[in-house]
Design an enzyme around this catalytic site. Structure first.
Site, mmCIF file in Angstrom:
data_model
loop_
_atom_site.group_PDB
_atom_site.id
_atom_site.type_symbol
_atom_site.label_atom_id
_atom_site.label_comp_id
_atom_site.label_asym_id
_atom_site.label_seq_id
_atom_site.Cartn_x
_atom_site.Cartn_y
_atom_site.Cartn_z
ATOM 1 N N GLY A 138 16.944 -13.707 13.369
ATOM 2 C CA GLY A 138 15.749 -14.409 12.887
ATOM 3 C C GLY A 138 15.652 -15.810 13.466
ATOM 4 C CB THR A 192 13.039 -6.422 16.012
ATOM 5 O OG1 THR A 192 11.905 -6.935 16.690
ATOM 6 C CG2 THR A 192 13.171 -4.938 16.339
ATOM 7 C CD GLU A 212 14.938 -11.510 23.933
ATOM 8 O OE1 GLU A 212 14.464 -10.821 23.007
ATOM 9 O OE2 GLU A 212 16.053 -12.025 23.893
#
Lengths: 263, 382
Positions: B124, B158, B366
């Site tokens: 996170g 995710t 990312e």
């Protein structure tokens, strides 16, 4: 218990096959070779028997192949087989099913066995002869088309696939058992299996090492000769039935199927 | 230069391809349509060792290298980007921080079940007000009575809310710092921690079969030893994690671009217009050739970044370049693949429609394309 699984390297089923016109042999260098899909069931069954026994039983994979046969052996080792042996010698080139079964039987005598598992057939030659021929050479029982295999008390019991059901067949060990497609669901090699496979031993055996007589392997030892080859005829174009009303069309299709004795 | 893969790498590729084509590809459309997290398939990935691929065997991993990991992500991602990101986020973002920064005790306790694939783990970092500016994190953690008490919100995370999620590692402000920048540290928050809540899954444009949620922390308290790595090193740690993660998102992008090419090439050969397969038309042919050429470059770039990492070299620039190029390429390939499919490509029954929705995030997650360019510019001394 020492379980040996005989496997074969075959051309990828989807690959286009090319024959060498001088030798009448399949050109194996130009296509991708894979582990015979039928053999994966035999490997899986061997691993299940070994894991179920939990008594230190081992699974050895045996093949007759050129050095490139290592690739398919690696897959069997990655699935979990303990070790492997490759019969590899120019003397074996051109061996038919009978010559191959003799060479494999010699190798089996050399490495030892309690139970031999095999797929029913290969996807390339489809002779379905090796399991029975092996048993004959070795003088042991042969149980074919197994859809279930149980080993207990020095005996093997199978459910032999027959039309409309199965027959229960037993034999004392040692024995040869061929297993049918669908007996189990072959596992994927795990990452650990793949990484561990390189540490496992692959013994390369020559004709001399297993005491195979020159006249019984290769071309000299083969009873059959490939006389020629031809590509399969291209599939004919399908017939399109055009009908004004669906009933008429259905009737035309049914008539066609009856004529073909499908229904 | 040696471009040959090792026997093991080739075997991993063929296993992943076989698994993905038989167990993932036939279900991808349904999982996407129903936004269904494919739990059983993810468990199988774990059993095969794919969720612990680059970690040593002593921590429950498979002991493979980054190059093998990248190849595996390409193959899985080629059949379903959602499964690919679930795997990549778990390995590169969830498990990797424990491996890189965890104490021996933390590795035993947290990394082992993750590498074995028994649990998934989330990372996170992003917050509603801290996206590309990840250092602007507002989540705070205070050390009181030997416990870190956490308050804040993380978004777009995710793997945090699946039935096998074990927890999340978060960045949080743990002190005043040097006055210029606050002190940021990484904290381990197990799933059952009171005050840690995972919201309902987001409704997303793509990656619909992956688990993405907002996380809130309301006085969520974890023991003092749940600090990951030294206090105040959180910023540096997550930058290192992101460097490695870029290789896996690059690999995922290559996998998706490959899927786009495969679908477009197959369709172009089947589809007849003006009396011949459309692949015979130069416009279509050139489009496919461009896809294939760029794919070759993207794959090489991703594998080179992985190789650099495996060989202990500086890989940050190579990883950023590979991720930037592959992410943009996946978008170009998806666009071309839909174009080649024409009207059919706009229909959900053709996979390219899903690829077109799945590709966009490769340019955002990312590190956005813009952030990649900033990273690369800095390395170039610009």
């Amino acid at each position: 218990m020492k379980i040996v699984v005989t496997v074969k390297q075959v051309p990828d089923t989807n690959a286009e096959k090319v024959f060498d016109s001088t030798t009448n042999r399949l050109n194996r260098t130009s296509i991708e070779n894979v582990l015979n899909p039928f053999d994966e069931y035999a490997i899986e069954e061997a691993l299940k028997i070994k894991e179920g026994a939990g008594d230190g039983s081992t699974v050895t994979v045996l093949t007759m192949a050129p050095e490139s046969g290592r690739e398919v052996i690696r897959k069997a080792l990655a699935m979990g087989a303990d070790d492997a042996a490759i019969l590899s010698d120019p003397a074996f080139q051109g061996s038919d099913a009978m010559a191959t079964s003799y060479a494999l039987a010699q190798a089996l005598k050399h490495i030892g066995f309690d139970l031999i598992l095999a797929g029913t057939q290969s996807t390339d030659a489809i002779c379905c002869a090796i399991p029975a021929a092996l048993a004959e050479h070795l003088g042991v029982s042969c149980l074919t088309y197994a859809r279930k295999v149980t080993v207990a008390g020095g005996e093997v019991e199978i459910q032999r696939d027959i039309e409309g059901g199965y027959a229960r067949v037993t034999a004392p060990l040692p024995a040869v058992v061929s297993v049918v497609k669908g007996i189990n669901e072959p596992r994927y090699p795990s990452l650990k299996g793949i990484m561990g496979a390189k540490k496992k031993s692959i013994e390369v055996l020559s004709a001399a090492a297993v005491g195979a007589e020159a006249g019984r392997v290769g071309d000299a030892g083969s009873f059959t000769r490939v006389q020629g080859w031809a590509a399969a005829p291209a599939r004919e174009k399908g017939r399109v039935i055009k009908a004004a009303d669906p009933g008429e069309g259905a009737k035309a299709i049914v008539d066609f199927l009856i004529a073909k004795k499908v229904i | 230069m040696d471009f040959d893969l090792t026997a093991e790498q080739l075997d991993v590729v063929s296993m992943c391809r076989e698994f993905a084509e038989s167990e993932i590809a036939p279900n991808a459309e349904r999982w996407d349509a129903q936004s269904e997290f494919p739990l059983e398939t993810i468990k199988k990935l774990g059993e095969l060792g794919l969720l612990g691929l680059p970690f040593p065997e002593k921590y429950g991993g498979s002991g493979a290298d980054t190059l093998t990991y990248a190849l595996a992500v390409m193959e899985i991602g080629r059949c379903d980007a959602s499964v690919g990101i679930t795997m990549a986020a778990h390995v590169s973002l969830g498990a990797m921080p424990f491996y890189l920064f965890g104490s021996e005790e933390q590795k035993e306790r947290f990394l082992v079940p993750l590498a074995r694939g028994e649990k998934l783990w989330a990372f996170g970092l992003t917050e509603p007000q801290a996206g590309s500016d990840a250092g602007a994190t507002k989540t705070r953690a205070e050390l009181r009575d030997d416990r870190w008490t956490i308050n804040g919100t993380k978004c777009f995370i995710t793997n945090a809310g699946t039935p096998i999620s074990g927890g999340v590692t978060i960045t949080a402000v743990t002190g005043e710092g040097d006055g210029r920048r606050p002190e940021i540290s990484n904290l381990i928050v197990p799933q059952a921690t009171a005050g840690y809540v995972q919201a309902k899954p987001y409704k997303k444009m793509g990656w619909r079969a992956s688990d993405t949620r907002e996380l809130t922390f309301e006085n969520a308290a974890v023991p003092e030893d749940h600090l990951l790595g030294p206090r105040g090193r959180g910023l540096k740690q997550f930058l290192d994690i992101l460097d490695g993660g870029r290789i896996s998102v690059g690999a995922l992008s290559v996998g998706l671009a490959q899927a786009c090419f495969d679908a477009a090439a197959r369709y172009a050969k089947e589809r007849h217009q003006f009396g011949q397969p459309i692949s015979k038309f130069q416009a279509i042919k050139f489009s496919l050739v461009d896809m294939a050429t760029e794919l070759e470059l993207a794959r090489s770039a991703v594998l080179k970044a992985a190789w650099l990492k495996d060989n202990g070299r500086d890989f940050a620039t190579a990883a950023a370049m590979a991720k930037l190029y592959s992410g943009e390429l996946s978008r170009r390939c998806a666009n071309a693949a839909v174009q080649i499919h024409g009207g059919y490509g706009f229909m959900d029954e053709y996979a390219v429609s899903r690829y077109w929705r799945d590709c966009k995030i490769n340019e955002i997650g990312e590190g956005t394309n813009e952030i990649q360019r900033m990273v690369i510019a800095r390395q170039l001394g610009l």
